[in-house]
Design a protein around this motif. Structure first.
Motif, PDB file in Angstrom:
ATOM      1  N   SER A  12     -75.078-103.851 -41.798  1.00 58.84           N
ATOM      2  CA  SER A  12     -74.565-102.528 -41.427  1.00 58.84           C
ATOM      3  C   SER A  12     -74.240-102.442 -39.940  1.00 58.84           C
ATOM      4  O   SER A  12     -74.563-101.470 -39.271  1.00 58.84           O
ATOM      5  CB  SER A  12     -75.558-101.428 -41.818  1.00 58.84           C
ATOM      6  OG  SER A  12     -75.736-101.386 -43.210  1.00 58.84           O
ATOM      7  N   ASN A  13     -73.579-103.479 -39.425  1.00 57.15           N
ATOM      8  CA  ASN A  13     -73.234-103.476 -38.009  1.00 57.15           C
ATOM      9  C   ASN A  13     -71.943-102.722 -37.713  1.00 57.15           C
ATOM     10  O   ASN A  13     -71.632-102.477 -36.561  1.00 57.15           O
ATOM     11  CB  ASN A  13     -73.193-104.903 -37.444  1.00 57.15           C
ATOM     12  CG  ASN A  13     -72.201-105.772 -38.166  1.00 57.15           C
ATOM     13  OD1 ASN A  13     -71.141-105.328 -38.568  1.00 57.15           O
ATOM     14  ND2 ASN A  13     -72.562-107.029 -38.351  1.00 57.15           N
ATOM     15  N   GLY A  14     -71.184-102.378 -38.743  1.00 61.10           N
ATOM     16  CA  GLY A  14     -70.024-101.507 -38.578  1.00 61.10           C
ATOM     17  C   GLY A  14     -68.716-102.183 -38.238  1.00 61.10           C
ATOM     18  O   GLY A  14     -67.719-101.499 -38.030  1.00 61.10           O
ATOM     19  N   GLU A  17     -66.211-101.200 -40.842  1.00 58.36           N
ATOM     20  CA  GLU A  17     -65.772 -99.811 -40.677  1.00 58.36           C
ATOM     21  C   GLU A  17     -64.739 -99.710 -39.554  1.00 58.36           C
ATOM     22  O   GLU A  17     -63.762 -98.964 -39.673  1.00 58.36           O
ATOM     23  CB  GLU A  17     -66.959 -98.903 -40.383  1.00 58.36           C
ATOM     24  CG  GLU A  17     -66.572 -97.451 -40.242  1.00 58.36           C
ATOM     25  CD  GLU A  17     -67.749 -96.546 -39.957  1.00 58.36           C
ATOM     26  OE1 GLU A  17     -67.662 -95.359 -40.294  1.00 58.36           O
ATOM     27  OE2 GLU A  17     -68.759 -97.022 -39.392  1.00 58.36           O
ATOM     28  N   ALA A  18     -64.930-100.472 -38.487  1.00 58.08           N
ATOM     29  CA  ALA A  18     -63.970-100.460 -37.384  1.00 58.08           C
ATOM     30  C   ALA A  18     -62.620-101.024 -37.816  1.00 58.08           C
ATOM     31  O   ALA A  18     -61.571-100.540 -37.377  1.00 58.08           O
ATOM     32  CB  ALA A  18     -64.519-101.257 -36.205  1.00 58.08           C
ATOM     33  N   PRO A  21     -61.531 -98.246 -41.712  1.00 59.16           N
ATOM     34  CA  PRO A  21     -62.322 -97.020 -41.870  1.00 59.16           C
ATOM     35  C   PRO A  21     -61.993 -96.219 -43.131  1.00 59.16           C
ATOM     36  O   PRO A  21     -62.806 -95.404 -43.559  1.00 59.16           O
ATOM     37  CB  PRO A  21     -61.988 -96.225 -40.609  1.00 59.16           C
ATOM     38  CG  PRO A  21     -60.681 -96.764 -40.145  1.00 59.16           C
ATOM     39  CD  PRO A  21     -60.662 -98.208 -40.547  1.00 59.16           C
ATOM     40  N   GLU A  25     -67.623 -97.228 -44.643  1.00 60.91           N
ATOM     41  CA  GLU A  25     -68.226 -96.212 -43.784  1.00 60.91           C
ATOM     42  C   GLU A  25     -69.735 -96.420 -43.748  1.00 60.91           C
ATOM     43  O   GLU A  25     -70.357 -96.688 -44.772  1.00 60.91           O
ATOM     44  CB  GLU A  25     -67.926 -94.810 -44.314  1.00 60.91           C
ATOM     45  CG  GLU A  25     -68.528 -93.714 -43.479  1.00 60.91           C
ATOM     46  CD  GLU A  25     -68.235 -92.322 -44.012  1.00 60.91           C
ATOM     47  OE1 GLU A  25     -68.503 -91.369 -43.276  1.00 60.91           O
ATOM     48  OE2 GLU A  25     -67.777 -92.193 -45.160  1.00 60.91           O
ATOM     49  N   LEU A  26     -70.306 -96.297 -42.568  1.00 59.50           N
ATOM     50  CA  LEU A  26     -71.758 -96.289 -42.452  1.00 59.50           C
ATOM     51  C   LEU A  26     -72.223 -94.849 -42.568  1.00 59.50           C
ATOM     52  O   LEU A  26     -71.726 -93.975 -41.866  1.00 59.50           O
ATOM     53  CB  LEU A  26     -72.199 -96.875 -41.112  1.00 59.50           C
ATOM     54  CG  LEU A  26     -71.910 -98.349 -40.890  1.00 59.50           C
ATOM     55  CD1 LEU A  26     -72.419 -98.786 -39.521  1.00 59.50           C
ATOM     56  CD2 LEU A  26     -72.517 -99.203 -41.971  1.00 59.50           C
ATOM     57  N   ASP A  30     -77.236 -95.384 -41.693  1.00 56.31           N
ATOM     58  CA  ASP A  30     -76.687 -96.708 -41.370  1.00 56.31           C
ATOM     59  C   ASP A  30     -76.636 -97.654 -42.565  1.00 56.31           C
ATOM     60  O   ASP A  30     -76.819 -98.866 -42.417  1.00 56.31           O
ATOM     61  CB  ASP A  30     -77.438 -97.369 -40.208  1.00 56.31           C
ATOM     62  CG  ASP A  30     -77.104 -96.743 -38.872  1.00 56.31           C
ATOM     63  OD1 ASP A  30     -75.999 -96.168 -38.740  1.00 56.31           O
ATOM     64  OD2 ASP A  30     -77.929 -96.819 -37.958  1.00 56.31           O
ATOM     65  N   LEU A  32     -74.097 -99.091 -45.525  1.00 56.21           N
ATOM     66  CA  LEU A  32     -72.675 -99.207 -45.796  1.00 56.21           C
ATOM     67  C   LEU A  32     -72.311 -98.521 -47.104  1.00 56.21           C
ATOM     68  O   LEU A  32     -72.979 -98.710 -48.119  1.00 56.21           O
ATOM     69  CB  LEU A  32     -72.277-100.685 -45.852  1.00 56.21           C
ATOM     70  CG  LEU A  32     -70.800-100.958 -46.107  1.00 56.21           C
ATOM     71  CD1 LEU A  32     -69.948-100.407 -44.961  1.00 56.21           C
ATOM     72  CD2 LEU A  32     -70.571-102.444 -46.294  1.00 56.21           C
ATOM     73  N   CYS A  54     -66.837-110.038 -40.824  1.00 60.89           N
ATOM     74  CA  CYS A  54     -68.237-109.817 -41.206  1.00 60.89           C
ATOM     75  C   CYS A  54     -69.102-111.004 -40.776  1.00 60.89           C
ATOM     76  O   CYS A  54     -68.913-112.125 -41.270  1.00 60.89           O
ATOM     77  CB  CYS A  54     -68.352-109.599 -42.713  1.00 60.89           C
ATOM     78  SG  CYS A  54     -70.043-109.248 -43.242  1.00 60.89           S
TER      79      CYS A  54
END
Length: 67
Positions: A12-14, A17-18, A21, A25-26, A30, A32, A54
């Motif tokens: 879940s480092n995002g 999402e970056a 998006p 989404e987190l 936190d 996913l 990832c």
């Protein structure tokens, strides 16, 4: 193609999402969340970038008939 996430590997480092998006989404805790499991012509490039970015290789793409 279907998006598959190995939640046991996901940190879940995002990064996903970056990159995408509209797909990833987190949540507030936190964890996913996927907005969709299906790729489309509109999101496939961003999803491919998320798969490549990832760090734990927790995201993959599989054919719709695979599990």
């Amino acid at each position: 193609m279907r998006i598959k996430v190995d939640f046991d590997l996901c940190e879940s480092n995002g990064l996903c999402e970056a990159m995408a998006p509209d797909v990833f989404e987190l949540d507030d805790d936190d964890f996913l969340q996927l907005h969709t499991e299906q790729t489309t012509a509109d999101n496939i490039d961003a999803v491919n970038q998320a798969v490549a970015a990832c760090p734990r290789a927790a995201i993959s793409l599989v054919e719709d008939d695979e599990s």
